[in-house]
Design a protein around this motif. Sequence first.
Motif, short mmCIF file in Angstrom:
data_model
loop_
_atom_site.label_atom_id
_atom_site.label_comp_id
_atom_site.label_asym_id
_atom_site.label_seq_id
_atom_site.Cartn_x
_atom_site.Cartn_y
_atom_site.Cartn_z
N ARG A 125 -8.20 3.31 -10.07
CA ARG A 125 -6.71 2.14 -11.41
C ARG A 125 -5.60 2.31 -11.16
N GLY A 126 -4.82 3.11 -10.18
CA GLY A 126 -3.42 3.08 -10.13
C GLY A 126 -3.27 1.53 -8.93
N SER A 127 -3.71 1.96 -8.13
CA SER A 127 -3.99 0.38 -6.67
C SER A 127 -3.94 -0.45 -7.48
N ARG A 128 -4.95 -1.19 -8.11
CA ARG A 128 -5.47 -2.14 -8.54
C ARG A 128 -4.08 -2.43 -9.81
N ARG B 280 1.01 -5.67 -10.21
CA ARG B 280 1.84 -6.04 -10.62
C ARG B 280 3.36 -6.99 -9.48
N ARG B 281 2.27 -6.54 -8.50
CA ARG B 281 2.82 -7.13 -6.85
C ARG B 281 2.61 -8.49 -7.10
N ILE B 282 1.21 -8.82 -7.51
CA ILE B 282 1.16 -10.89 -7.91
C ILE B 282 2.08 -11.40 -8.65
N ALA B 283 1.60 -10.31 -9.76
CA ALA B 283 2.66 -10.92 -10.78
C ALA B 283 3.84 -11.36 -10.10
N ARG B 284 4.93 -10.46 -9.80
CA ARG B 284 6.02 -10.22 -9.16
C ARG B 284 6.42 -11.80 -8.49
#
Length: 82
Positions: free
Chosen positions: A32-35, A40-44
Motif C-alpha cells: 500500500r505504501g509503494s502504491r 503521488r508521484r504520478i499526480a505531482r
Amino acid sequence: MNRAEREAAVRRVMERTPPPVPAELHPDVVRRGSRMVRRRRIARRLAWLLLCAAIVAFVVWAVRVQPWVEPPSTTTPPLTNW
C-alpha cells in the motif's frame, strides 16, 4: 501537574514497548505504501505537466493577441478647416 511531572509521564508513555505487529501485516503495508508513493508521484508529474501547458498556452495567447499594445482607433478625427 507541573512541568516535571508532565515530562515524566511522557517519558513513561514513550518507554513502553509497543504491542506486537502481526507478521502478515508487513507485506500489505509495504504494498500500500509503494502504491501511495507511485500515485503521488504520478499526480505531482501531472500537476507539473498541466502547469507547463497552461504557461505555454498563456505565452502563445499573449504573443498572438498582444494585450499590452493599445488597440487602433476605430474613429477618425473630423476634417475641418481645409
